[in-house]
Design an enzyme around this catalytic site. Structure first.
Site, mmCIF file in Angstrom:
data_model
loop_
_atom_site.group_PDB
_atom_site.id
_atom_site.type_symbol
_atom_site.label_atom_id
_atom_site.label_comp_id
_atom_site.label_asym_id
_atom_site.label_seq_id
_atom_site.Cartn_x
_atom_site.Cartn_y
_atom_site.Cartn_z
ATOM 1 N N CYS A 101 0.857 -1.186 0.000
ATOM 2 C CA CYS A 101 0.000 0.000 0.000
ATOM 3 C C CYS A 101 0.891 1.232 0.000
ATOM 4 O O CYS A 101 1.884 1.289 0.726
ATOM 5 C CB CYS A 101 -0.892 0.000 1.246
ATOM 6 S SG CYS A 101 -1.981 1.429 1.356
ATOM 7 N N HIS A 143 -9.168 -3.858 -1.420
ATOM 8 C CA HIS A 143 -8.110 -3.064 -0.788
ATOM 9 C C HIS A 143 -8.444 -1.568 -0.851
ATOM 10 O O HIS A 143 -8.378 -0.866 0.165
ATOM 11 C CB HIS A 143 -6.765 -3.347 -1.476
ATOM 12 C CG HIS A 143 -5.634 -2.523 -0.953
ATOM 13 N ND1 HIS A 143 -4.574 -3.076 -0.269
ATOM 14 C CD2 HIS A 143 -5.394 -1.178 -0.996
ATOM 15 C CE1 HIS A 143 -3.743 -2.094 0.096
ATOM 16 N NE2 HIS A 143 -4.210 -0.948 -0.346
ATOM 17 N N GLU A 144 -8.815 -1.109 -2.048
ATOM 18 C CA GLU A 144 -9.079 0.333 -2.198
ATOM 19 C C GLU A 144 -10.310 0.763 -1.415
ATOM 20 O O GLU A 144 -10.300 1.822 -0.772
ATOM 21 C CB GLU A 144 -9.219 0.699 -3.679
ATOM 22 C CG GLU A 144 -7.962 0.501 -4.504
ATOM 23 C CD GLU A 144 -6.720 1.121 -3.874
ATOM 24 O OE1 GLU A 144 -6.833 2.197 -3.252
ATOM 25 O OE2 GLU A 144 -5.640 0.529 -3.983
ATOM 26 N N HIS A 147 -9.981 1.544 2.217
ATOM 27 C CA HIS A 147 -9.510 2.880 2.592
ATOM 28 C C HIS A 147 -10.676 3.818 2.901
ATOM 29 O O HIS A 147 -10.508 4.812 3.609
ATOM 30 C CB HIS A 147 -8.674 3.495 1.466
ATOM 31 C CG HIS A 147 -7.270 2.968 1.386
ATOM 32 N ND1 HIS A 147 -6.343 3.194 2.361
ATOM 33 C CD2 HIS A 147 -6.643 2.228 0.436
ATOM 34 C CE1 HIS A 147 -5.186 2.617 2.020
ATOM 35 N NE2 HIS A 147 -5.345 2.020 0.857
#
Ligand code: NI
Length: 178
Positions: A101, A143-144, A147
């Protein structure tokens, strides 16, 4: 070109639950997309979320039309701007894979993610996006979108024997930019 500073883990702004976008196709939204693109490309990232540049909105960009040098063996994921995403796993099956990341430089870890996933949301113009994906594409989206709920991938690591510095885990891998 506006390459923005990428916030690093420890910054409280990475822990917020991001606000939904309420107005599409605005100059501000287009400018945000441009900044995310420029910053992601400058860092050779596979994706970037607005909170990583300090913007408290549910906007992520990911993918690329070419092989990413950070993930040379990864399949190509179509370039996508995804706004106000909703993720729905298609079943309980998980798959492990290495992740890094841009907010956690120099490190990699094995993260379990749902293997098959439906994701819905909107593009810059407010047009709906509705895709069913699997594998690396599904991993990048998870994953994104993490955030946007204040989650960084180390929070998902279960086996810390497979978490460490990229240069140690993968000697020779070009990770100067990480
Ligand atoms: Ni990230």
């Amino acid at each position: 070109m506006a390459v923005r500073e990428i916030l690093k883990m420890g910054d409280e702004r990475l822990l917020r639950v991001a606000q939904p976008v309420t107005a599409f196709n605005t100059p501000a939204l287009h400018a945000l997309r441009k900044d995310l693109d420029d910053t992601m490309q400058a860092a050779n990232g596979a994706g970037l979320a607005a909170p990583q540049i300090g913007v408290d909105l549910q906007v992520v960009v990911f993918g690329s039309g070419e092989i990413n040098p950070r993930y040379p063996d990864a399949p190509v994921v179509p370039y996508t701007v995804l706004i106000n995403p909703v993720l729905t796993p298609l079943d309980d099956e998980e798959e492990e894979g290495w992740e890094g990341c841009l907010s956690v430089p120099s490190l990699r870890g094995v993260v379990p993610r749902y293997k098959r996933l439906r994701y819905q949301g909107f593009d810059l113009l407010g047009q709906p996006i509705d895709r069913t994906v699997e594998g690396f594409h599904a991993r990048v989206v998870q994953h994104e979108c993490d955030h946007l709920i204040g989650m960084l991938y180390p929070m998902r690591v279960r086996d810390f024997t497979r978490f460490g510095f990229t240069e140690v885990l993968f000697p020779g891998l070009d990770n100067a930019e990480d």
